[in-house]
Design an enzyme around this catalytic site. Structure first.
Site, PDB file in Angstrom:
ATOM      1  N   CYS A   1       1.031  -1.409   0.045  1.00 37.34           N
ATOM      2  CA  CYS A   1      -0.132   0.048  -0.089  1.00 37.34           C
ATOM      3  C   CYS A   1       0.887   1.271   0.031  1.00 37.34           C
ATOM      4  CB  CYS A   1      -1.039   0.037   1.220  1.00 37.34           C
ATOM      5  SG  CYS A   1      -0.128   0.137   2.722  1.00 37.34           S
TER       6      CYS A   1
ATOM      7  N   ARG B   1       4.352   1.195  -1.167  1.00 38.70           N
ATOM      8  CA  ARG B   1       5.721   0.998  -1.983  1.00 38.70           C
ATOM      9  C   ARG B   1       5.630   0.243  -3.367  1.00 38.70           C
ATOM     10  NH1 ARG B   1       9.590   0.629   0.854  1.00 38.70           N
ATOM     11  NH2 ARG B   1       8.527   1.018   2.738  1.00 38.70           N
TER      12      ARG B   1
ATOM     13  N   GLU C   1       2.756  -6.549   8.980  1.00 39.86           N
ATOM     14  CA  GLU C   1       2.300  -6.883   7.790  1.00 39.86           C
ATOM     15  C   GLU C   1       3.355  -7.101   6.640  1.00 39.86           C
ATOM     16  OE1 GLU C   1       0.714  -4.608   9.135  1.00 39.86           O
ATOM     17  OE2 GLU C   1      -1.429  -5.136   9.600  1.00 39.86           O
TER      18      GLU C   1
ATOM     19  N   GLU D   1       5.735  -2.192  11.488  1.00 39.83           N
ATOM     20  CA  GLU D   1       4.609  -2.850  11.190  1.00 39.83           C
ATOM     21  C   GLU D   1       4.998  -4.240  10.869  1.00 39.83           C
ATOM     22  OE1 GLU D   1       2.794  -2.855   7.504  1.00 39.83           O
ATOM     23  OE2 GLU D   1       4.166  -1.760   6.381  1.00 39.83           O
TER      24      GLU D   1
ATOM     25  N   GLY E   1      -8.758 -10.349   1.390  1.00 43.29           N
ATOM     26  CA  GLY E   1      -7.350 -10.739   1.219  1.00 43.29           C
ATOM     27  C   GLY E   1      -6.495 -10.729   2.698  1.00 43.29           C
TER      28      GLY E   1
ATOM     29  N   TYR F   1      -4.855  -8.353   4.059  1.00 43.58           N
ATOM     30  CA  TYR F   1      -5.357  -7.019   4.723  1.00 43.58           C
ATOM     31  C   TYR F   1      -6.745  -7.341   5.496  1.00 43.58           C
ATOM     32  CZ  TYR F   1      -1.589  -3.708   4.824  1.00 43.58           C
ATOM     33  OH  TYR F   1      -0.541  -2.728   4.703  1.00 43.58           O
ATOM     34  N   ALA F   2      -7.571  -7.927   4.869  1.00 41.62           N
ATOM     35  CA  ALA F   2      -8.904  -8.035   5.261  1.00 41.62           C
ATOM     36  C   ALA F   2      -8.779  -9.208   6.459  1.00 41.62           C
ATOM     37  CB  ALA F   2      -9.677  -8.443   4.119  1.00 41.62           C
TER      38      ALA F   2
ATOM     39  N   GLN G   1       4.096 -10.008   3.303  1.00 35.68           N
ATOM     40  CA  GLN G   1       4.263  -9.329   1.942  1.00 35.68           C
ATOM     41  C   GLN G   1       5.418  -9.433   1.360  1.00 35.68           C
ATOM     42  OE1 GLN G   1       3.210  -5.267   3.166  1.00 35.68           O
ATOM     43  NE2 GLN G   1       1.086  -5.414   2.658  1.00 35.68           N
TER      44      GLN G   1
END
Length: 416
Positions: A48, A50, A114, A112, A189, A191-192, A118
């Site tokens: 989201c 980069r 996440e 962070e 996905g 993030y959800a 990723q």
């Protein structure tokens, strides 16, 4: 071969620019490997905040130009504009950057959680597309190890800070208590999934899931929440909710301003909309509607927590890991020439010994001869590998020349 990374992130660019650069990103990696002779491998990391390309190439200038053309063709920018947005890094700098990214040091929210996932998924996607190489595999696997080491040593990430967490912190300032909040989650996905877990941890239980792709039912059932029926009018579903969190990653807005305005005609219930999608799941114009508050990635960037003392320790660990990885890479790349010289000498000796008739073979004498030969090879071998590790080309060349000058020991073969 050279490791080349092309970096565009929220540090330097507006999120709208990143959104355009990220158009059809994985096709860029496949195209570069399939159609560009100078690029042998590619991994694309797009999040989201980069867009980064990691390339293995024997012609960095040619690879850089080809990447600029490929991204320009999809983003609508000119090649010159793309090149001005992408920051090239090579060698240790590229490795250090990826290790820092995987450790959360380059994120909108420092530390962070996440981003580590990723990074792993970027490598998995490249494997599926057939665009990885052994060097890129080594780099991305090392990045995951460094991420875990940094968290263990500094606690970064253990506090649970994330883009999702900061966004919900901002959102709750205008909401009723979480136990009373009614929420619609857009997306199914990763993030959800993170968002749903964060909502539940805060005490929100009235959650419905909507998916533009129709996967809401399965996603919701597996996580103990309800789903918005497939084909339902999303805007109409929002007339009686307090919060919308959108992170579907769909191409184009899932929630348009006109549709939401029409659905809210008879409602004066305040609505907070959190849009975590880089390509805008929600039309930004909804912020102009009465009673609607929009929390976007721009909002998160403005409210992200400041760095703390652990970050400096983390940066030192990342720099040390990058130096060690680059040293190991040089050893792997330069070692074949060293091995070839050792094989020349030891292999030649072995051939001569094997040629001796059995009645003339002396095991003790042969062991001593092999030992003396290995002793001659040992010094320049160690010096060559140490020079490779430190990047000392002159010393490596000198040590390799010493190895090349060592002759194959002569073994007299008795004649009949």
């Amino acid at each position: 071969m050279v490791l080349l990374s092309l970096v565009a992130s929220h540090h330097d660019l507006d999120l709208t620019v990143l959104e355009r650069l990220s158009s059809d990103v994985h096709a860029v990696g496949r195209e570069l490997v399939g159609a560009t002779s100078s690029v042998t491998g590619a991994v694309v990391l797009a999040t989201c905040n980069r867009f980064e390309l990691y390339l293995e190439t024997d012609e960095p200038a040619a690879a850089l130009g080809a990447a600029g053309e490929a991204v320009a063709a999809r983003s609508g920018y000119t090649r010159e504009q793309v090149m001005s947005h992408l920051r090239p890094l090579t060698g240790t700098d590229a490795g250090a950057h990826l290790f820092g990214v995987a450790s959360g040091l380059e994120s909108m929210v420092v530390g962070e959680r996440e981003i580590a996932g990723q990074v792993r998924r970027a490598l998995t996607t490249a494997r599926r597309d057939g665009t990885t190489t052994s060097s890129l595999e080594s780099l991305f696997q090392a990045a995951s190890r460094v991420s875990r080491s940094v968290e263990a040593a500094t606690g970064l990430g253990a506090t649970g800070r994330s883009v999702v967490g900061v966004a919900l912190d901002i959102a709750e300032q205008g909401l009723r208590p979480w136990s009373e909040v009614s929420c619609v989650l857009i997306g199914t996905g990763s993030y959800a999934g993170a968002t749903l877990a964060a909502l539940k941890s805060r005490g929100c239980t009235d959650i419905r899931v909507f998916s533009p792709s129709g996967r809401a039912g399965q996603f919701a059932a597996a996580r103990g929440v309800r789903s918005v029926p497939a084909g339902a009018d999303l805007a109409a579903e929002l007339s009686d909710v307090d919060l919308v969190v959108a992170c579907s990653g769909a191409a184009g807005a899932v929630l348009e301003v006109d549709a939401l305005a029409a659905a809210r005609t008879a409602s004066d219930r305040p609505l907070t909309v959190v849009d975590l999608a880089l390509q805008h799941d929600v039309d930004p114009g909804v912020r102009s509607l009465p009673g609607v508050r929009l929390v976007s990635l721009h909002t998160v960037a403005e409210h992200a927590p400041a760095e703390h003392a652990a970050v400096e320790t983390a940066r030192r660990l990342v720099a040390q890991a990058a130096d060690a990885w680059e040293a190991d890479r040089r050893v792997r790349e330069w070692n074949p020439a060293v091995v070839a010289e050792r094989v020349r000498v030891l292999g030649g000796l072995a051939e001569q010994l094997e040629a001796l008739p059995d009645e003339h073979r002396d095991e003790r004498h042969e062991r001593a001869l092999r030992r003396r030969t290995r002793a001659m090879l040992h010094g320049p071998t160690v010096r060559a590998r140490e020079a490779a590790r430190s990047g000392d080309v002159a010393s490596y060349t000198e040590a390799l020349a010493e190895l090349a000058a060592i002759p194959v020991p002569a073994v007299a073969v008795p004649t009949t």
